[in-house]
Design an enzyme around this catalytic site. Structure first.
Site, PDB file in Angstrom:
ATOM      1  CG  ASP A  62      -0.157  -0.515   2.352  1.00 23.03           C
ATOM      2  OD1 ASP A  62       0.723  -0.498   2.598  1.00 23.03           O
ATOM      3  OD2 ASP A  62      -1.025  -0.858   3.572  1.00 23.03           O
TER       4      ASP A  62
ATOM      5  CG  ASN B  96      -8.916  -1.049  11.782  1.00 19.64           C
ATOM      6  OD1 ASN B  96      -8.094  -1.690  11.293  1.00 19.64           O
ATOM      7  ND2 ASN B  96      -9.451   0.234  11.097  1.00 19.64           N
TER       8      ASN B  96
ATOM      9  CG  HIS C  20      -5.747  -1.932   8.602  1.00 19.32           C
ATOM     10  ND1 HIS C  20      -6.103  -0.676   9.056  1.00 19.32           N
ATOM     11  CD2 HIS C  20      -4.319  -2.280   8.432  1.00 19.32           C
ATOM     12  CE1 HIS C  20      -4.573  -0.195   9.441  1.00 19.32           C
ATOM     13  NE2 HIS C  20      -3.766  -1.171   9.054  1.00 19.32           N
TER      14      HIS C  20
ATOM     15  CD  GLU D 170      -8.812   1.584   7.533  1.00 17.09           C
ATOM     16  OE1 GLU D 170      -8.419   0.523   8.401  1.00 17.09           O
ATOM     17  OE2 GLU D 170      -8.223   2.605   7.911  1.00 17.09           O
TER      18      GLU D 170
END
Ligand code: GLP
Length: 256
Positions: free
Chosen positions: A67, A136, A138, A143
């Site tokens: 990314d 979280n 990811h 996301e």
């Protein structure tokens, strides 16, 4: 899913790099997927050590970063391309230009993302993917709420992720980009082998969902339950919320 829980970070890193060493011995032109963040750092240190010891050769290999932030100028110290070069690629003998990242600066970001997805495919797909995980759930920058079959694309970052990553921007969340270009969950799932590293209590809830929760876009990493060849390398704290952790330990010790 294989789960290796250890309080010894070197043992975890060595396991990961044993896999890379074996892969490159069998297939020198292999494609390796790289993650940024603190989680894989011990792996990159071990790769550099083995390169220096003459045990591992990256001269024919290719690399794809997961990314990249959108909007940071090329060369900015927090771009993931710079991170992966400083912490990994420039410490071993990848040929310059063979470790790539998505382009977060181009005018047509969607076209750039599609070209990146195509480049991975043209290279023959990723043989060995290294992953971290966000608190979280990811993976890369996928996301919660995204498609479980997504391709490389532009994604908005959650407040939680920007907060987590503010430490790289002098603790100032306003300086953390709001968007990124990330490989999709579908892209990651096409990798032939996946190693995911997680350390610390902050990852424990995400790891519990990944291993023992329902597959759901709320916890994107849960899609890995559908991958046939995933190994989790966890420290004790990251494994602390796994209900069946004693079984996973036993299964690892007694794996066939
Ligand atoms: C970042 C990256 C992910 C990384 C994760 C965990 O935001 N986009 O690829 O795995 O968050 O980072 P760390 O390893 O520093 O905890």
């Amino acid at each position: 899913m294989e789960i290796f829980i250890s309080s010894n970070p070197d043992a975890l890193a060595q396991y990961a790099v044993d896999g890379i060493e074996e892969l490159l011995a069998a297939k020198p032109e292999a494609v390796i997927g790289f993650a940024t963040g603190s989680s894989p750092m011990a792996v990159y240190d071990e790769m550099a050590a083995r390169y220096e010891a003459g045990r591992i050769d990256f001269s024919k290999a290719k690399g794809f970063q997961l990314d990249e932030y959108v909007g940071l100028p090329a060369g900015h110290e927090q771009t993931y391309l710079r991170f992966i070069h400083e912490n990994m690629a420039d410490r071993v003998n990848f040929v310059p230009g063979t470790v790539r990242a998505p382009d977060g600066t181009c005018e047509d970001l969607a076209a750039g993302a599609a070209a990146y997805e195509a480049a991975i495919e043209q290279a023959g797909g990723v043989d060995f993917q290294i992953l971290g995980i966000g608190s979280n759930g990811h993976i890369a920058f996928n996301e919660p709420g995204g498609s479980l079959a997504s391709a490389t694309r532009v994604e908005a970052l959650t407040e939680q992720t920007r907060q987590d990553n503010a430490r790289f921007f002098d603790g100032d969340i306003t300086r953390v980009p709001t968007h990124c270009v990330t490989q999709g969950l579908g892209t990651i799932m096409r990798a032939r082998r996946i190693i995911l590293l997680a350390q610390g209590e902050g990852k424990a809830e995400a790891i519990a969902h990944l291993v023992e929760g329902s597959v759901s876009a709320r916890w994107p990493a849960t899609i890995l339950q559908h991958h046939p060849r995933v190994t989790l390398l966890l420290d004790e704290a990251a494994a602390s919320k796994l209900e069946l952790r004693d079984h996973y330990r036993w299964a690892w010790e007694n794996r066939g």
